[in-house]
Design an enzyme around this catalytic site. Sequence first.
Site, PDB file in Angstrom:
ATOM      1  CD  GLU A   3       8.082  15.251   1.193  1.00  0.00           C
ATOM      2  OE1 GLU A   3       8.136  15.852   2.290  1.00  0.00           O
ATOM      3  OE2 GLU A   3       8.630  14.150   1.007  1.00  0.00           O
ATOM      4  CG  ASP A   4      10.967  18.453   1.974  1.00  0.00           C
ATOM      5  OD1 ASP A   4      10.530  17.448   1.350  1.00  0.00           O
ATOM      6  OD2 ASP A   4      11.975  18.374   2.714  1.00  0.00           O
ATOM      7  CG  ASP A  49      15.585  13.810  -5.316  1.00  0.00           C
ATOM      8  OD1 ASP A  49      15.912  14.590  -6.222  1.00  0.00           O
ATOM      9  OD2 ASP A  49      16.377  13.001  -4.812  1.00  0.00           O
ATOM     10  N   GLY A  62      10.958  18.423   6.928  1.00  0.00           N
ATOM     11  CA  GLY A  62      11.186  19.364   5.823  1.00  0.00           C
ATOM     12  C   GLY A  62      10.028  20.278   5.472  1.00  0.00           C
ATOM     13  CG  PHE A 114      21.381  19.060  -2.067  1.00  0.00           C
ATOM     14  CD1 PHE A 114      20.772  17.804  -2.025  1.00  0.00           C
ATOM     15  CD2 PHE A 114      21.466  19.801  -0.894  1.00  0.00           C
ATOM     16  CE1 PHE A 114      20.263  17.300  -0.838  1.00  0.00           C
ATOM     17  CE2 PHE A 114      20.963  19.306   0.302  1.00  0.00           C
ATOM     18  CZ  PHE A 114      20.365  18.052   0.335  1.00  0.00           C
TER      19      PHE A 114
HETATM   20  P1  IMP Z   1      12.418  11.057  -2.830  1.00  0.00           P
HETATM   21  O1  IMP Z   1      11.442  11.806  -3.706  1.00  0.00           O
HETATM   22  O2  IMP Z   1      11.851   9.821  -2.212  1.00  0.00           O
HETATM   23  O3  IMP Z   1      13.702  10.761  -3.565  1.00  0.00           O
HETATM   24  O4  IMP Z   1      12.868  11.910  -1.610  1.00  0.00           O
HETATM   25  C1  IMP Z   1      12.449  13.160  -1.313  1.00  0.00           C
HETATM   26  C2  IMP Z   1      13.162  13.572  -0.034  1.00  0.00           C
HETATM   27  O5  IMP Z   1      14.566  13.687  -0.255  1.00  0.00           O
HETATM   28  C3  IMP Z   1      12.710  14.926   0.407  1.00  0.00           C
HETATM   29  O6  IMP Z   1      11.620  14.847   1.304  1.00  0.00           O
HETATM   30  C4  IMP Z   1      13.953  15.489   1.061  1.00  0.00           C
HETATM   31  O7  IMP Z   1      14.011  15.088   2.422  1.00  0.00           O
HETATM   32  C5  IMP Z   1      15.095  14.839   0.345  1.00  0.00           C
HETATM   33  N1  IMP Z   1      15.664  15.737  -0.689  1.00  0.00           N
HETATM   34  C6  IMP Z   1      15.645  15.534  -2.016  1.00  0.00           C
HETATM   35  N2  IMP Z   1      16.253  16.529  -2.680  1.00  0.00           N
HETATM   36  C7  IMP Z   1      16.648  17.414  -1.750  1.00  0.00           C
HETATM   37  C8  IMP Z   1      17.340  18.690  -1.817  1.00  0.00           C
HETATM   38  O8  IMP Z   1      17.697  19.226  -2.878  1.00  0.00           O
HETATM   39  N3  IMP Z   1      17.567  19.293  -0.613  1.00  0.00           N
HETATM   40  C9  IMP Z   1      17.190  18.770   0.576  1.00  0.00           C
HETATM   41  N4  IMP Z   1      16.542  17.584   0.687  1.00  0.00           N
HETATM   42  C10 IMP Z   1      16.281  16.915  -0.467  1.00  0.00           C
HETATM   43 MG    MG Z   2      11.995  14.963   3.502  1.00  0.00          MG
END
Ligand code: IMP
Ligand code: MG
Length: 175
Positions: free
Chosen positions: A97-98, A101, A42, A150
């Site tokens: 990081e992208d 979440d 990402g 999303f």
């Molecule tokens: P978390 O913070 O561990 O829940 O996960 C973050 C990851 O979830 C990111 O690196 C993305 O790969 C994925 N992710 C979360 N929200 C989105 C979104 O809106 N679009 C695309 N990928 C997302």
């Molecule tokens: Mg990711």
Amino acid sequence: MERISDVLIDEERIAKRVEELGRQIEQDYAGKAPVVVAILKGSIIFYGDLVRKIDLPIKFDTMAVSSYGSGTSSSGNVKIKKDLTNDICGEDVLIIEDIIDSGNTMKALTSLLAHRGAKSINVCAFLDKPSRRTVDFEADYVGYKIPNEFVVGYGLDYDEKYRNLPYIAILELTD
Ligand code: IMP
Ligand code: MG
């Protein structure tokens, strides 16, 4: 089925913010040679844009991870799909990081890299969805805070699609 509904952040705003982040990082890391880690896949596009705005002798590395989704901070919660190439013991590490979440992935990864003896660890995320947080984690650098939608584009995918869109768009799921 899904479709792109709105452009949330256009190319011009992306470029402007990436430049600001690069300048900030360059100041904060002055005199240092950080290892800048792209979290695959990402962050690839953001990474490529950002590193060219940082005039420092940085080192590249990459990692692919996925979170098990557990809320604790133990180093066992992140599944490593592709590990770093070099030892980061004693290094200043900047993770790119992208999007943040729930916070699970970055919380687990930063504790893992701390456990491996990194001298410092900071996280730069292009996007942040603070309202989705289930664990206590804040990135050190954030491009844009966004609402609970999303999003795809600029590296982010839905089912491996849309990563190459040059802007951030809201994806609408339909049936
Ligand atoms: P978390 O913070 O561990 O829940 O996960 C973050 C990851 O979830 C990111 O690196 C993305 O790969 C994925 N992710 C979360 N929200 C989105 C979104 O809106 N679009 C695309 N990928 C997302
Ligand atoms: Mg990711």
